[in-house]
Write a protein that holds these residues in place. Structure first.
Motif, PDB file in Angstrom:
ATOM      1  N   PRO A  94       4.450  29.180  47.054  1.00  0.00           N
ATOM      2  CA  PRO A  94       4.288  30.638  47.103  1.00  0.00           C
ATOM      3  C   PRO A  94       5.540  31.400  46.678  1.00  0.00           C
ATOM      4  O   PRO A  94       5.448  32.447  46.037  1.00  0.00           O
ATOM      5  N   LYS A  95       6.721  30.868  47.034  1.00  0.00           N
ATOM      6  CA  LYS A  95       7.968  31.548  46.682  1.00  0.00           C
ATOM      7  C   LYS A  95       8.148  31.609  45.172  1.00  0.00           C
ATOM      8  O   LYS A  95       8.498  32.655  44.608  1.00  0.00           O
ATOM      9  N   ILE A  96       7.910  30.486  44.498  1.00  0.00           N
ATOM     10  CA  ILE A  96       8.017  30.459  43.036  1.00  0.00           C
ATOM     11  C   ILE A  96       6.970  31.363  42.410  1.00  0.00           C
ATOM     12  O   ILE A  96       7.245  32.103  41.463  1.00  0.00           O
ATOM     13  N   TYR A  97       5.771  31.307  42.939  1.00  0.00           N
ATOM     14  CA  TYR A  97       4.678  32.149  42.418  1.00  0.00           C
ATOM     15  C   TYR A  97       5.038  33.630  42.502  1.00  0.00           C
ATOM     16  O   TYR A  97       4.877  34.384  41.535  1.00  0.00           O
ATOM     17  N   ASN A  98       5.522  34.048  43.661  1.00  0.00           N
ATOM     18  CA  ASN A  98       5.845  35.465  43.854  1.00  0.00           C
ATOM     19  C   ASN A  98       7.021  35.917  43.000  1.00  0.00           C
ATOM     20  O   ASN A  98       7.065  37.060  42.526  1.00  0.00           O
ATOM     21  N   THR A  99       7.985  35.016  42.799  1.00  0.00           N
ATOM     22  CA  THR A  99       9.207  35.390  42.078  1.00  0.00           C
ATOM     23  C   THR A  99       9.042  35.330  40.573  1.00  0.00           C
ATOM     24  O   THR A  99       9.517  36.219  39.856  1.00  0.00           O
ATOM     25  N   TRP A 100       8.316  34.311  40.077  1.00  0.00           N
ATOM     26  CA  TRP A 100       8.324  34.053  38.633  1.00  0.00           C
ATOM     27  C   TRP A 100       6.983  34.268  37.935  1.00  0.00           C
ATOM     28  O   TRP A 100       6.911  34.162  36.703  1.00  0.00           O
ATOM     29  N   PHE A 101       5.926  34.598  38.671  1.00  0.00           N
ATOM     30  CA  PHE A 101       4.643  34.815  38.007  1.00  0.00           C
ATOM     31  C   PHE A 101       4.060  36.203  38.257  1.00  0.00           C
ATOM     32  O   PHE A 101       3.502  36.812  37.347  1.00  0.00           O
ATOM     33  N   LEU A 102       4.204  36.712  39.484  1.00  0.00           N
ATOM     34  CA  LEU A 102       3.652  38.042  39.755  1.00  0.00           C
ATOM     35  C   LEU A 102       4.285  39.161  38.917  1.00  0.00           C
ATOM     36  O   LEU A 102       3.608  40.127  38.575  1.00  0.00           O
ATOM     37  N   PRO A 103       5.584  39.093  38.562  1.00  0.00           N
ATOM     38  CA  PRO A 103       6.145  40.172  37.746  1.00  0.00           C
ATOM     39  C   PRO A 103       5.635  40.211  36.305  1.00  0.00           C
ATOM     40  O   PRO A 103       5.861  41.185  35.584  1.00  0.00           O
ATOM     41  N   ILE A 104       4.943  39.156  35.870  1.00  0.00           N
ATOM     42  CA  ILE A 104       4.453  39.112  34.484  1.00  0.00           C
ATOM     43  C   ILE A 104       3.243  40.035  34.330  1.00  0.00           C
ATOM     44  O   ILE A 104       2.363  40.083  35.191  1.00  0.00           O
ATOM     45  N   LYS A 105       3.203  40.729  33.204  1.00  0.00           N
ATOM     46  CA  LYS A 105       2.145  41.701  32.955  1.00  0.00           C
ATOM     47  C   LYS A 105       1.358  41.308  31.701  1.00  0.00           C
ATOM     48  O   LYS A 105       1.956  41.094  30.632  1.00  0.00           O
ATOM     49  N   PRO A 106       0.029  41.181  31.781  1.00  0.00           N
ATOM     50  CA  PRO A 106      -0.760  40.865  30.587  1.00  0.00           C
ATOM     51  C   PRO A 106      -0.908  42.093  29.696  1.00  0.00           C
ATOM     52  O   PRO A 106      -1.194  43.194  30.178  1.00  0.00           O
ATOM     53  N   LEU A 107      -0.720  41.924  28.419  1.00  0.00           N
ATOM     54  CA  LEU A 107      -0.819  43.048  27.483  1.00  0.00           C
ATOM     55  C   LEU A 107      -2.081  42.985  26.636  1.00  0.00           C
ATOM     56  O   LEU A 107      -2.758  43.982  26.447  1.00  0.00           O
ATOM     57  N   LEU A 108      -2.379  41.793  26.097  1.00  0.00           N
ATOM     58  CA  LEU A 108      -3.476  41.716  25.145  1.00  0.00           C
ATOM     59  C   LEU A 108      -3.986  40.277  25.043  1.00  0.00           C
ATOM     60  O   LEU A 108      -3.198  39.331  25.056  1.00  0.00           O
ATOM     61  N   LEU A 109      -5.287  40.135  24.951  1.00  0.00           N
ATOM     62  CA  LEU A 109      -5.904  38.846  24.657  1.00  0.00           C
ATOM     63  C   LEU A 109      -6.587  38.970  23.313  1.00  0.00           C
ATOM     64  O   LEU A 109      -7.579  39.689  23.171  1.00  0.00           O
ATOM     65  N   ASP A 110      -6.050  38.297  22.322  1.00  0.00           N
ATOM     66  CA  ASP A 110      -6.576  38.372  20.956  1.00  0.00           C
ATOM     67  C   ASP A 110      -7.029  36.980  20.545  1.00  0.00           C
ATOM     68  O   ASP A 110      -6.229  36.160  20.088  1.00  0.00           O
ATOM     69  N   GLY A 111      -8.318  36.695  20.734  1.00  0.00           N
ATOM     70  CA  GLY A 111      -8.818  35.367  20.436  1.00  0.00           C
ATOM     71  C   GLY A 111      -8.221  34.357  21.401  1.00  0.00           C
ATOM     72  O   GLY A 111      -8.418  34.431  22.612  1.00  0.00           O
ATOM     73  N   MET A 112      -7.475  33.412  20.849  1.00  0.00           N
ATOM     74  CA  MET A 112      -6.846  32.371  21.664  1.00  0.00           C
ATOM     75  C   MET A 112      -5.397  32.694  22.014  1.00  0.00           C
ATOM     76  O   MET A 112      -4.702  31.861  22.582  1.00  0.00           O
TER      77      MET A 112
END
Length: 469
Positions: free
Chosen positions: A23-41
């Motif tokens: 959970p610590k790694i998840y909260n620190t290194w993944f939650l701050p990431i923001k999805p911008l666009l899904l273009d195909g693959m």
């Protein structure tokens, strides 16, 4: 696809990721990431900063890739963009509103950037230059005049003269300062040119990362887009065959495109060990210029400039003591000034000769070591095969006179003796003879290549043998 689809897909990916990490790694290194666009693959993600992305891909790329390919498909890819905002604290991901007018990222412009880590979309490369390293505060003296002037010419017409330029010399003589002064001046004179300052270690680490992520082509392409490449400490390419191979091809590409290359090393090209002969020969194509230990006058000018910069006042006698004991390492001189400033400010003590000696001793056990005129004469006598009694006599043959003049010059440079005493030690000459001999030596250094080579060898021999600073 819309941002809504990207956000929904990213939430599914996060659910997969959190199953394989704490959970610590998840909260620190993944939650701050923001999805911008899904273009195909291709999923485009926004990360807070360069350090964040470097750490993410170095440590958690495997669970991220596995989760992305499980949700999107086995051929899925990730692109990155840096956030334009400051680092945001982790929080729950919200589904973004769809904006049908939003432009899709330009796929052709998404060249991966090795200066952070492969995968960043970043049009402008950070040049890594320290803005305080300028020609204006690089004190010029006989020890560095040619190299500084060459750097100035390069900054005015990059790719035209001295290409490549290799600056070499011992540690602490200003190689990094001069390289970055060139880069900063190019940035001012030619703002449209892409400038990059880096070190050999950083170049190697980027190349290793490119190999690991299978993006060596992107690595090479990004470097080929640079107009002025400045690489510090190339001696550390030694023994690294893969790094040398890619740098060899990069060098050729840049040179053929009339892009400027400036390198630094602690040794002349011919003395570099475990470096490919093909690279050594290319290092010699332009100019190889040595930075020497500063003479007393240059060191005093540097000291005055540093004291003014640090707002530190030193008595003249103290400044003389510093200059006489720190003739080889300008970086060490700067460290001593900072130390004296700290002692004066924090401890409220006066900067006197006692404090200076204590600080000098803490920096080097060679401080205040007396260098004997007789020792200098003996070294020169043995090297040039001229008897000591001839140097001290009145002989006027060319080799005897030259040996005598060199002995006077080095005695003036490396000893704390007045000119009259140096003259007396040279067989009863007066101080005006010493002055004249020193002027002759300096003149020959600028006009006689063979004499200059002899001078450099003697200087290094005296420094090494007597342990002078």
């Amino acid at each position: 696809m819309s941002e809504t689809s990207a956000a929904h897909t990213w939430n599914l990916i996060l659910e997969e990721v959190r199953r394989s990490i704490s959970p610590k790694i998840y909260n620190t290194w993944f939650l701050p990431i923001k999805p911008l666009l899904l273009d195909g693959m291709v999923l485009t993600l926004e990360v807070p900063n360069e350090f964040f992305l470097s750490h993410l891909e170095s440590n958690y790329l495997s669970p991220l890739k596995d989760s992305v390919r499980k949700i999107i498909g086995p051929r899925a890819k990730i692109d990155y963009q840096l956030s334009t905002d400051d680092y945001k604290k982790p929080g729950k991901l919200k589904t973004l509103r769809s904006d049908k007018t939003q432009d899709k990222p330009d796929r052709q412009s998404e060249i991966k950037n090795p200066f952070v880590i492969p995968g960043i979309k970043k049009v402008t490369i950070d040049n890594n230059l320290n803005p305080s390293y300028l020609f204006e505060n690089f004190i010029e003296g006989h020890c560095n005049r040619v190299a500084r002037q060459a750097g100035l010419q390069i900054s005015q017409k990059p790719g035209d003269l001295f290409n490549p330029l290799l600056i070499y010399g011992d540690t602490g003589l200003g190689k990094s300062h001069l390289l970055q002064a060139i880069g900063n001046a190019v940035h001012v004179n030619h703002p449209k040119l892409q400038v990059l300052y880096t070190t050999s270690d950083r170049f190697t680490n980027q190349f290793i990362q490119a190999i690991r992520s299978n993006t060596t082509n992107d690595f090479a392409m990004q470097y080929q887009n640079i107009d002025v490449l400045l690489i510090d400490d190339i001696q550390y390419f030694s023994g690294k065959a893969g790094t040398q191979e890619i740098f060899f091809h990069l060098f050729n590409q840049l040179h053929q495109g009339k892009k400027q290359i400036v390198l630094s090393s602690d040794k002349a090209p011919k003395d570099l060990k475990e470096i490919d002969d093909r690279l050594i020969s290319r290092f010699k194509w332009g100019g190889s210029l040595e930075l020497l230990s500063p003479d007393y006058e240059t060191l005093m000018a540097i000291l005055l400039a540093k004291c003014e910069e640090k707002q530190l006042h030193l008595e003249e006698s103290i400044m003389e003591t510093l200059c006489l004991n720190l003739k080889q390492n300008i970086r060490e001189l700067e460290g001593i000034i900072v130390n004296l400033k700290l002692q004066s400010t924090v401890n409220g003590v006066q900067i006197d000769s006692k404090l200076v000696k204590e600080v000098l001793t803490s920096f080097s056990n060679r401080a205040h070591k007396e260098v004997n005129i007789e020792s200098i004469i003996n070294i020169i006598s043995e090297y040039v095969k001229v008897p000591v009694n001839s140097i001290l006599g009145k002989g006027r043959t060319r080799n005897v006179v030259q040996a005598r003049q060199l002995a006077m010059y080095f005695s003036k440079k490396f000893t704390n003796k007045p000119l009259s005493m140096i003259g007396a030690a040279m067989g009863g000459k007066d101080h005006s003879t010493v002055i004249y001999s020193c002027e002759i030596v300096e003149s020959l250094l600028e006009t006689d290549r063979n004499f200059e080579e002899l001078f450099r060898k003697l200087e290094k021999l005296i420094v090494k043998t007597l342990g002078v600073k």
